[in-house]
Design an enzyme around this catalytic site. Structure first.
Site, PDB file in Angstrom:
ATOM      1  N   ASP A  90     -42.333 -15.603  14.323  1.00 21.20           N
ATOM      2  CA  ASP A  90     -41.057 -15.834  14.991  1.00 21.20           C
ATOM      3  C   ASP A  90     -39.869 -15.209  14.269  1.00 21.20           C
ATOM      4  O   ASP A  90     -38.773 -15.143  14.814  1.00 21.20           O
ATOM      5  CB  ASP A  90     -40.808 -17.326  15.214  1.00 21.20           C
ATOM      6  CG  ASP A  90     -40.762 -18.133  13.921  1.00 21.20           C
ATOM      7  OD1 ASP A  90     -41.152 -17.593  12.878  1.00 21.20           O
ATOM      8  OD2 ASP A  90     -40.362 -19.302  13.968  1.00 21.20           O
ATOM      9  N   HIS A 146     -43.574  -9.925   7.895  1.00 23.24           N
ATOM     10  CA  HIS A 146     -42.713 -10.354   6.797  1.00 23.24           C
ATOM     11  C   HIS A 146     -42.199  -9.177   5.970  1.00 23.24           C
ATOM     12  O   HIS A 146     -41.856  -9.325   4.797  1.00 23.24           O
ATOM     13  CB  HIS A 146     -43.437 -11.370   5.891  1.00 23.24           C
ATOM     14  CG  HIS A 146     -43.598 -12.706   6.553  1.00 23.24           C
ATOM     15  ND1 HIS A 146     -44.195 -13.783   5.930  1.00 23.24           N
ATOM     16  CD2 HIS A 146     -43.268 -13.145   7.797  1.00 23.24           C
ATOM     17  CE1 HIS A 146     -44.206 -14.825   6.746  1.00 23.24           C
ATOM     18  NE2 HIS A 146     -43.654 -14.446   7.885  1.00 23.24           N
ATOM     19  N   TYR A 195     -37.515 -12.288   5.099  1.00 26.85           N
ATOM     20  CA  TYR A 195     -38.455 -12.256   3.978  1.00 26.85           C
ATOM     21  C   TYR A 195     -38.215 -11.084   3.038  1.00 26.85           C
ATOM     22  O   TYR A 195     -38.726 -11.081   1.913  1.00 26.85           O
ATOM     23  CB  TYR A 195     -39.899 -12.239   4.490  1.00 26.85           C
ATOM     24  CG  TYR A 195     -40.369 -13.593   4.942  1.00 26.85           C
ATOM     25  CD1 TYR A 195     -41.032 -14.451   4.072  1.00 26.85           C
ATOM     26  CD2 TYR A 195     -40.125 -14.037   6.236  1.00 26.85           C
ATOM     27  CE1 TYR A 195     -41.444 -15.703   4.478  1.00 26.85           C
ATOM     28  CE2 TYR A 195     -40.535 -15.293   6.660  1.00 26.85           C
ATOM     29  CZ  TYR A 195     -41.189 -16.126   5.767  1.00 26.85           C
ATOM     30  OH  TYR A 195     -41.590 -17.378   6.181  1.00 26.85           O
TER      31      TYR A 195
END
Length: 450
Positions: A164, A193, A242
């Site tokens: 998401d 990520h 991330y």
């Protein structure tokens, strides 16, 4: 449609169920919840029954038997956590003990998680092929890119990964620009990520440059606060949240080492308390879950925000997320043939130059009844491409280590990660992981002194 959710006792399962209840099409009429832990499964089933109120669709069918869960399934959601939150806590704490970043999916912790999760995921893929060969498989299990790639070795393109973070970034950026996200085309590229939003096209015009030039607008949403405006303008792109672990490694490690508990340790304590309380008072399960969930969302990526002084999350940051909505939109497109464009984790084929065809990339895809196909991707700037290639090399070694039980490949994966600055530290971290997790015992050997 019969949907089997593996990891059905997981804390986030009520989010999937809530979206199924709200689905006007009633796409799923039976939700099978599978979990190996009967007590966790009972607690989450109680939450779902209370959340449903008087609704009878989807029907709930909890089970601890995998064959029962998979047989006849039209779709399978895979949301398992091999080793549980105790495993995550160890992944993170052991890395920190050796002065390295301790995070669930990034760096040594993510590699150790992959070494445990991939063999289980491959076994699940084989079971799906036997019991539900026509089912679409949606993978949420982290590290999502590697796990999806491993399962694709069995199921091919019938397995699709969902995260998401890219969708949430796109929606927050649209909000900062004051545009409807449904009217915008988002040029996003990367690995799971490890991705960047490179353009936001509205009515034929890229609106991202104006956002990058506006410090106040950048500070109005989470990713804009995590990264300094000067760095965002230097990149010419907005990083996935991330990427903070790559761009602020030193600050984050210092912050994590100064914090009493890692994120995994916090979630382990919080969720253990929720499950205990739900067992004591099943009638209060939904209220207890909602309270725990609110605390979880408020503290998401807290160590990253603290490290750069980004402040607390606001309502818009929380509302933009939701892997369950993405997964159900994906399922609807696959089941009905209704075309949609979504950012998903799929095999590269030939979309991203410099990455092998089996690499699972995170890019916009066209989805319909035939599956998810990556759309053409513009050339990637060298700074971004170099980091993707480095992390992809780590993924290949980690996949080899997990599937062939190859210690040398495991060591190369850890030592070769961009966030690991010492082969000696990598050797010690791997030795600690092998000593901590029985399922990694076959990766151990007697080494000489450093």
């Amino acid at each position: 449609m019969r949907l089997a959710l593996l990891g059905g006792g997981g804390f986030r399962v009520p989010l999937v169920h809530a979206d199924l209840l709200a689905d006007p099409d009633g796409l799923v009429d039976e939700l099978v919840l599978h979990d190996l832990d009967a007590e966790r499964l009972a607690a989450i089933t109680a939450v779902l029954r209370q959340q449903a109120g008087g609704a009878t669709r989807p029907r709930l069918r909890p089970t601890t038997d995998l064959v029962t869960a998979l047989t006849g399934a039209d779709a399978v959601f895979v949301a398992i956590r091999t080793g549980g939150l105790a495993g995550r806590a160890a992944d993170e704490r052991i890395a920190l003990r050796h002065g390295l970043l301790g995070q669930e999916t990034v760096g040594p912790g993510g590699i150790c998680f992959a070494l445990r999760a991939i063999p289980v995921a491959v076994d699940i893929a084989r079971r799906v092929a036997e019991r539900a060969p026509g089912a679409w498989v949606v993978n949420f299990t982290n590290p999502a890119g590697m796990v999806t790639e491993a399962m694709a070795g069995v199921l091919g393109d019938r397995v699709i990964g969902v995260c998401d973070s890219p969708d949430a970034l796109c929606r927050r950026v649209a909000g900062a620009l004051g545009v409807d996200p449904e009217r915008a085309a988002f040029d996003y590229v990367g690995l799971n990520h490890l991705g960047w939003l490179r353009a936001v096209v509205v009515d034929g015009r890229d609106r991202l440059p104006e956002l990058l030039a506006d410090d106040a607008a950048l500070r109005s949403f989470e990713e804009g606060r995590l990264f300094h405006p000067e760095w965002l303008r230097a990149l010419g792109a907005l990083p996935n949240e991330y990427l903070h672990y790559y761009y602020a490694t030193r600050e984050t490690v210092e912050r994590l080492r100064a914090t009493g508990a890692t994120r995994g340790e916090f979630l382990r304590a919080q969720q253990e308390e929720f499950y205990r309380a739900a067992r004591r008072d099943p009638r209060a399960a939904l209220r207890l879950w909602r309270r725990a969930r609110a605390e979880r969302e408020d503290t998401y990526l807290a160590e990253a925000r603290d490290a750069v002084g980004a402040g607390p999350r606001d309502a818009a940051d929380v509302e933009a997320g939701g892997y369950q909505r993405i997964a159900l939109d994906l399922l609807r497109a696959l089941a009905t043939g209704r075309r949609d464009t979504m950012i998903l984790d799929v095999r590269n084929r030939h979309g991203l130059a410099g990455l092998d065809r089996d690499a699972v990339v995170e890019v916009p895809c066209l989805v319909d009844a035939g599956g998810a196909r990556p759309l053409a991707v513009a050339p990637v700037r060298e700074h971004l491409a170099a980091l993707m290639r480095a992390v992809r090399a780590v993924e290949r070694d980690a996949l080899t280590a997990a599937t062939e039980r190859d210690r040398a490949a495991a060591l190369r994966a850890i030592a070769g990660h961009p966030l690991v600055d010492s082969v000696g530290a990598a050797r010690r971290v791997l030795a600690d992981y092998v000593a901590t997790f029985p399922e990694l015992a076959d990766l151990g050997e007697q080494d000489g002194p450093d």
